[in-house]
Design a protein around this motif. Structure first.
Motif, PDB file in Angstrom:
ATOM      1  N   LYS A  55      26.831  -6.406  24.883  1.00 35.75           N
ATOM      2  CA  LYS A  55      28.250  -6.730  24.696  1.00 35.75           C
ATOM      3  C   LYS A  55      28.567  -7.902  25.613  1.00 35.75           C
ATOM      4  O   LYS A  55      28.422  -7.807  26.834  1.00 35.75           O
ATOM      5  CB  LYS A  55      29.136  -5.544  25.039  1.00 35.75           C
ATOM      6  CG  LYS A  55      30.613  -5.831  24.864  1.00 35.75           C
ATOM      7  CD  LYS A  55      31.456  -4.604  25.211  1.00 35.75           C
ATOM      8  CE  LYS A  55      32.928  -4.889  25.028  1.00 35.75           C
ATOM      9  NZ  LYS A  55      33.746  -3.721  25.418  1.00 35.75           N
ATOM     10  N   LYS A  65      38.043 -11.423  24.572  1.00 34.78           N
ATOM     11  CA  LYS A  65      37.377 -11.053  23.331  1.00 34.78           C
ATOM     12  C   LYS A  65      35.962 -10.610  23.674  1.00 34.78           C
ATOM     13  O   LYS A  65      35.495 -10.799  24.791  1.00 34.78           O
ATOM     14  CB  LYS A  65      37.312 -12.239  22.368  1.00 34.78           C
ATOM     15  CG  LYS A  65      38.657 -12.802  21.967  1.00 34.78           C
ATOM     16  CD  LYS A  65      38.464 -13.999  21.078  1.00 34.78           C
ATOM     17  CE  LYS A  65      39.786 -14.627  20.691  1.00 34.78           C
ATOM     18  NZ  LYS A  65      39.591 -15.788  19.806  1.00 34.78           N
ATOM     19  N   TYR A  66      35.280 -10.061  22.681  1.00 27.63           N
ATOM     20  CA  TYR A  66      33.881  -9.704  22.905  1.00 27.63           C
ATOM     21  C   TYR A  66      33.111  -9.845  21.607  1.00 27.63           C
ATOM     22  O   TYR A  66      33.686  -9.870  20.511  1.00 27.63           O
ATOM     23  CB  TYR A  66      33.750  -8.275  23.450  1.00 27.63           C
ATOM     24  CG  TYR A  66      34.031  -7.197  22.428  1.00 27.63           C
ATOM     25  CD1 TYR A  66      32.987  -6.622  21.702  1.00 27.63           C
ATOM     26  CD2 TYR A  66      35.327  -6.769  22.169  1.00 27.63           C
ATOM     27  CE1 TYR A  66      33.233  -5.646  20.750  1.00 27.63           C
ATOM     28  CE2 TYR A  66      35.579  -5.792  21.226  1.00 27.63           C
ATOM     29  CZ  TYR A  66      34.530  -5.234  20.518  1.00 27.63           C
ATOM     30  OH  TYR A  66      34.785  -4.275  19.575  1.00 27.63           O
ATOM     31  N   VAL A  67      31.793  -9.969  21.747  1.00 29.69           N
ATOM     32  CA  VAL A  67      30.888  -9.924  20.599  1.00 29.69           C
ATOM     33  C   VAL A  67      29.773  -8.947  20.919  1.00 29.69           C
ATOM     34  O   VAL A  67      29.422  -8.741  22.083  1.00 29.69           O
ATOM     35  CB  VAL A  67      30.278 -11.296  20.220  1.00 29.69           C
ATOM     36  CG1 VAL A  67      31.330 -12.239  19.696  1.00 29.69           C
ATOM     37  CG2 VAL A  67      29.507 -11.911  21.346  1.00 29.69           C
ATOM     38  N   HIS A  69      25.903  -8.410  20.360  1.00 30.20           N
ATOM     39  CA  HIS A  69      24.722  -9.245  20.167  1.00 30.20           C
ATOM     40  C   HIS A  69      23.522  -8.290  20.067  1.00 30.20           C
ATOM     41  O   HIS A  69      23.237  -7.585  21.018  1.00 30.20           O
ATOM     42  CB  HIS A  69      24.652 -10.144  21.414  1.00 30.20           C
ATOM     43  CG  HIS A  69      23.423 -10.960  21.569  1.00 30.20           C
ATOM     44  ND1 HIS A  69      23.481 -12.304  21.811  1.00 30.20           N
ATOM     45  CD2 HIS A  69      22.106 -10.649  21.586  1.00 30.20           C
ATOM     46  CE1 HIS A  69      22.258 -12.782  21.959  1.00 30.20           C
ATOM     47  NE2 HIS A  69      21.421 -11.792  21.817  1.00 30.20           N
ATOM     48  N   ILE A  85      24.800 -11.593  15.742  1.00 33.34           N
ATOM     49  CA  ILE A  85      26.131 -11.211  16.211  1.00 33.34           C
ATOM     50  C   ILE A  85      26.629 -10.243  15.148  1.00 33.34           C
ATOM     51  O   ILE A  85      26.820 -10.624  13.987  1.00 33.34           O
ATOM     52  CB  ILE A  85      27.062 -12.435  16.349  1.00 33.34           C
ATOM     53  CG1 ILE A  85      26.452 -13.479  17.292  1.00 33.34           C
ATOM     54  CG2 ILE A  85      28.454 -11.997  16.800  1.00 33.34           C
ATOM     55  CD1 ILE A  85      26.194 -13.005  18.704  1.00 33.34           C
ATOM     56  N   GLY A  88      32.595  -7.345  16.910  1.00 29.81           N
ATOM     57  CA  GLY A  88      33.404  -7.720  18.053  1.00 29.81           C
ATOM     58  C   GLY A  88      34.619  -8.521  17.655  1.00 29.81           C
ATOM     59  O   GLY A  88      34.709  -9.046  16.543  1.00 29.81           O
ATOM     60  N   LEU A  91      34.109 -12.279  16.641  1.00 26.67           N
ATOM     61  CA  LEU A  91      33.465 -12.582  15.359  1.00 26.67           C
ATOM     62  C   LEU A  91      34.573 -12.790  14.334  1.00 26.67           C
ATOM     63  O   LEU A  91      35.474 -11.949  14.213  1.00 26.67           O
ATOM     64  CB  LEU A  91      32.542 -11.430  14.937  1.00 26.67           C
ATOM     65  CG  LEU A  91      31.779 -11.608  13.628  1.00 26.67           C
ATOM     66  CD1 LEU A  91      30.795 -12.768  13.715  1.00 26.67           C
ATOM     67  CD2 LEU A  91      31.026 -10.321  13.285  1.00 26.67           C
ATOM     68  N   LYS A  97      28.347 -10.630   9.724  1.00 28.43           N
ATOM     69  CA  LYS A  97      27.476 -10.876  10.875  1.00 28.43           C
ATOM     70  C   LYS A  97      26.962 -12.301  10.795  1.00 28.43           C
ATOM     71  O   LYS A  97      27.098 -12.977   9.775  1.00 28.43           O
ATOM     72  CB  LYS A  97      26.302  -9.891  10.925  1.00 28.43           C
ATOM     73  CG  LYS A  97      25.259 -10.092   9.838  1.00 28.43           C
ATOM     74  CD  LYS A  97      24.085  -9.135  10.008  1.00 28.43           C
ATOM     75  CE  LYS A  97      23.052  -9.361   8.913  1.00 28.43           C
ATOM     76  NZ  LYS A  97      21.859  -8.543   9.114  1.00 28.43           N
TER      77      LYS A  97
END
Length: 157
Positions: A55, A65-67, A69, A85, A88, A91, A97
């Motif tokens: 994360k 924000k976050y993604v 991975h 990705i 999150g 994205l 994805k």
């Protein structure tokens, strides 16, 4: 679901071994130190090999924000690192994805070339424009150049 595919190469003035270590093996430690917008990278699942989910928390302005991975494949000997990705808040809503297949090869004068094959998987009938593809490429190439600069300034890393 649609798929938009793009390929590009990014040269760097550091050897593949150093760039691979920095961008792959030590990504979770190095990137929060050298990329202002990356606040942290934590392992959600796994320990770095295929199937690992990381994360990455990103702060842009006043928004966090976050993604997510996911490591899809890693081959240290061949300098191959494939990841996706998979979710999150960072994205795009139109994407299911984004999958990256990357390989480092030796470049001229002791440097390297990062060869990337990326696939953007869109949701439903959503589209992903050429401008969005180019913007993504520019971001990734910018990260490679940032790491390259760090490695050139820190030869003992």
């Amino acid at each position: 679901m649609g798929v938009v595919t793009h390929e590009y190469d990014t040269p760097a003035d550091v050897p593949p071994t150093r760039l691979f270590k920095a961008m792959t093996l030590d990504f979770h430690n190095l990137f929060p130190k050298i990329v202002d917008s990356i606040h942290g990278v934590v392992f959600i699942e796994g320990s770095g090999g295929p199937g690992t989910i990381k994360k990455m928390t990103i702060i842009e302005g006043d928004k966090t924000k976050y993604v997510l991975h996911r490591v899809d494949a890693i081959d240290e000997a061949a300098y191959v690192y494939n990841f996706s990705i998979i979710g999150g808040t960072a994205l795009a809503d139109t994407l299911e994805k984004v999958s990256f297949e990357s390989k480092l090869v030796e470049g001229s004068n002791g440097g390297s070339i990062r060869k990337v094959h990326v696939q953007f998987f869109t949701k439903g009938n959503a589209t992903f424009s050429e401008e969005e593809v180019k913007a993504n490429q520019a971001k990734v190439e910018g990260l490679v150049k940032l790491v390259e600069g760090y490695l050139l300034a820190n030869p003992d890393y």
